[in-house]
Design an enzyme around this catalytic site. Structure first.
Site, PDB file in Angstrom:
ATOM      1  N   ASN A 126      40.633  41.629  42.391  1.00  0.00           N
ATOM      2  CA  ASN A 126      40.850  41.012  43.488  1.00  0.00           C
ATOM      3  C   ASN A 126      41.256  39.677  43.160  1.00  0.00           C
ATOM      4  O   ASN A 126      40.441  38.854  42.780  1.00  0.00           O
ATOM      5  CB  ASN A 126      39.498  40.912  44.502  1.00  0.00           C
ATOM      6  N   TRP A 127      42.625  39.691  43.085  1.00  0.00           N
ATOM      7  CA  TRP A 127      43.185  38.248  42.577  1.00  0.00           C
ATOM      8  C   TRP A 127      43.099  36.997  43.757  1.00  0.00           C
ATOM      9  O   TRP A 127      43.292  36.012  43.344  1.00  0.00           O
ATOM     10  CB  TRP A 127      44.833  38.432  42.402  1.00  0.00           C
ATOM     11  N   LYS A 128      42.567  37.310  44.886  1.00  0.00           N
ATOM     12  CA  LYS A 128      42.372  36.460  45.980  1.00  0.00           C
ATOM     13  C   LYS A 128      43.815  35.672  46.346  1.00  0.00           C
ATOM     14  O   LYS A 128      44.638  36.244  46.019  1.00  0.00           O
ATOM     15  CB  LYS A 128      41.195  35.532  45.678  1.00  0.00           C
ATOM     16  N   GLY A 138      36.681  39.534  40.643  1.00  0.00           N
ATOM     17  CA  GLY A 138      37.542  38.511  41.259  1.00  0.00           C
ATOM     18  C   GLY A 138      37.939  37.741  39.879  1.00  0.00           C
ATOM     19  O   GLY A 138      39.282  37.970  39.273  1.00  0.00           O
ATOM     20  N   GLY A 139      37.459  36.521  39.549  1.00  0.00           N
ATOM     21  CA  GLY A 139      37.761  35.601  38.414  1.00  0.00           C
ATOM     22  C   GLY A 139      38.161  36.302  36.926  1.00  0.00           C
ATOM     23  O   GLY A 139      39.230  35.788  36.595  1.00  0.00           O
ATOM     24  N   GLY A 161      31.734  34.414  42.429  1.00  0.00           N
ATOM     25  CA  GLY A 161      32.526  32.926  41.906  1.00  0.00           C
ATOM     26  C   GLY A 161      31.376  32.257  41.366  1.00  0.00           C
ATOM     27  O   GLY A 161      31.438  30.963  41.070  1.00  0.00           O
ATOM     28  N   GLU A 166      34.429  36.317  52.018  1.00  0.00           N
ATOM     29  CA  GLU A 166      35.283  35.094  52.134  1.00  0.00           C
ATOM     30  C   GLU A 166      35.982  35.205  53.439  1.00  0.00           C
ATOM     31  O   GLU A 166      36.291  34.435  54.332  1.00  0.00           O
ATOM     32  CB  GLU A 166      36.381  34.939  50.883  1.00  0.00           C
ATOM     33  N   GLU A 217      28.741  43.240  47.192  1.00  0.00           N
ATOM     34  CA  GLU A 217      28.959  41.814  46.612  1.00  0.00           C
ATOM     35  C   GLU A 217      28.081  40.924  47.212  1.00  0.00           C
ATOM     36  O   GLU A 217      28.230  40.291  48.263  1.00  0.00           O
ATOM     37  CB  GLU A 217      30.416  41.584  47.152  1.00  0.00           C
ATOM     38  N   SER A 243      30.717  38.133  40.010  1.00  0.00           N
ATOM     39  CA  SER A 243      30.681  37.378  38.480  1.00  0.00           C
ATOM     40  C   SER A 243      30.629  38.411  37.573  1.00  0.00           C
ATOM     41  O   SER A 243      30.096  38.566  36.506  1.00  0.00           O
ATOM     42  CB  SER A 243      29.489  36.574  38.328  1.00  0.00           C
ATOM     43  N   HIS A 259      35.821  41.487  53.275  1.00  0.00           N
ATOM     44  CA  HIS A 259      35.398  40.542  52.048  1.00  0.00           C
ATOM     45  C   HIS A 259      34.455  39.441  52.700  1.00  0.00           C
ATOM     46  O   HIS A 259      34.838  38.992  53.586  1.00  0.00           O
ATOM     47  CB  HIS A 259      36.443  40.047  51.173  1.00  0.00           C
TER      48      HIS A 259
HETATM   49  P1  13P Z   1      34.096  36.817  41.048  1.00  0.00           P
HETATM   50  O1  13P Z   1      34.300  37.964  40.023  1.00  0.00           O
HETATM   51  O2  13P Z   1      35.059  35.731  40.762  1.00  0.00           O
HETATM   52  O3  13P Z   1      32.662  36.467  41.314  1.00  0.00           O
HETATM   53  O4  13P Z   1      34.567  37.313  42.512  1.00  0.00           O
HETATM   54  C1  13P Z   1      34.041  38.621  43.079  1.00  0.00           C
HETATM   55  C2  13P Z   1      34.468  38.905  44.182  1.00  0.00           C
HETATM   56  O5  13P Z   1      34.486  38.359  45.354  1.00  0.00           O
HETATM   57  C3  13P Z   1      35.478  40.026  44.216  1.00  0.00           C
HETATM   58  O6  13P Z   1      36.072  40.712  45.400  1.00  0.00           O
END
Ligand code: 13P
Length: 250
Positions: A9-11, A230-231, A170, A96, A164, A209, A94
């Site tokens: 997930n590149w957000k 994510g990251g 994050g 977010e 999640e 994470s 998600h």
């Molecule tokens: P991180 O891997 O950056 O914690 O993000 C997780 C995430 O929200 C994937 O959708």
């Protein structure tokens, strides 16, 4: 277990030019990893480019959200059919989107049903906040998100669930593998109770994470079938290493 699924997930990261660089850096490594499903979810604006670059590979593509209507006066929204031109997956609900953009489990339910109707595979995200966990409500919150988010579907073929925990996203502080396993097991049980025993085969991913250093701890858990990343998915070497480790864990 079916083959594990690793989803990037590149957000809201990456212009088209940057997405092109990321894919060019990851594609050779990812293509060499077999026995694991690999899916990249770039921003909407990069979907066309990324899908062109991945044509002929076994790397799938997903979007990060969509609207549930087919077309019409919904300024700024993207429909399931528009995504289906480029993607086979879509991340829905998600945290977010829930915390920043007013997404509710009811709106997630409309989206899950619409995605399935368009032939997309939804990756439905659930997870509790830190205060919900600390007050002993994590299980009830996640049960509610799972059941309400799936209220509009009569079978869950093609659906994956991503657990999640909000506090792990994050933060660099992933959930403990035991806690993630406990919730993933519970989600499988809830799905099986609601949709019948075959629903216990629904992929449940862990997200929050995840890195190349901790992926094995999660993949070693009985009820965890992959990861939503994510990251670490924005670092080509790390993401390829993580995917390779997941494949080796099978
Ligand atoms: P991180 O891997 O950056 O914690 O993000 C997780 C995430 O929200 C994937 O959708």
């Amino acid at each position: 277990m079916t083959q594990p699924l690793i989803v990037a997930n590149w957000k809201m990261n990456g212009t088209v030019a940057e997405a092109r660089q990321l894919v060019a850096a990851m594609k050779p490594g990812l293509a060499g990893v077999k026995g694991v499903g690999k899916v990249l979810c770039p921003p909407f604006t990069a979907l066309a480019t990324v899908s062109e670059m991945l044509e002929g590979t076994d790397i799938g593509i997903g979007a990060q959200d969509m609207y549930h209507e087919d077309s019409g006066a919904f300024t700024g929204q993207v429909s399931p059919g528009m995504l289906a031109e480029f993607c086979s997956y879509v991340i829905l609900g998600h945290s977010e989107r829930r915390s920043l953009f007013g997404e509710t489990s009811q709106s997630v339910a409309w989206k899950v049903a619409a995605a399935k109707a368009a032939g997309l595979s939804p990756i439905m995200c659930v997870g509790e906040t830190i205060s919900e966990r600390e007050t002993g409500r994590a299980e009830a919150v996640v049960d509610g998100q799972v059941l309400t988010g799936l209220v509009g579907v009569s079978n869950i073929d093609g659906v994956s669930i991503a657990y999640e925990p909000v506090w792990a996203i994050g933060s660099g502080a992933a959930a403990s593998p035991d806690d993630a396993q406990a919730m993933a097991s519970r989600i499988h049980q809830v799905l099986s109770d609601r949709f019948g025993p075959p629903a216990a085969e629904t992929p449940v991913l862990y997200g929050g994470s995840v890195t190349d250093e901790n992926i094995l701890d999660f993949m070693g858990q009985l009820d965890i079938d992959g990861a939503l990343v994510g990251g670490a998915s924005l670092k080509p070497d790390v993401f390829v290493a993580l995917t390779r480790a997941a494949a080796a864990s099978v």
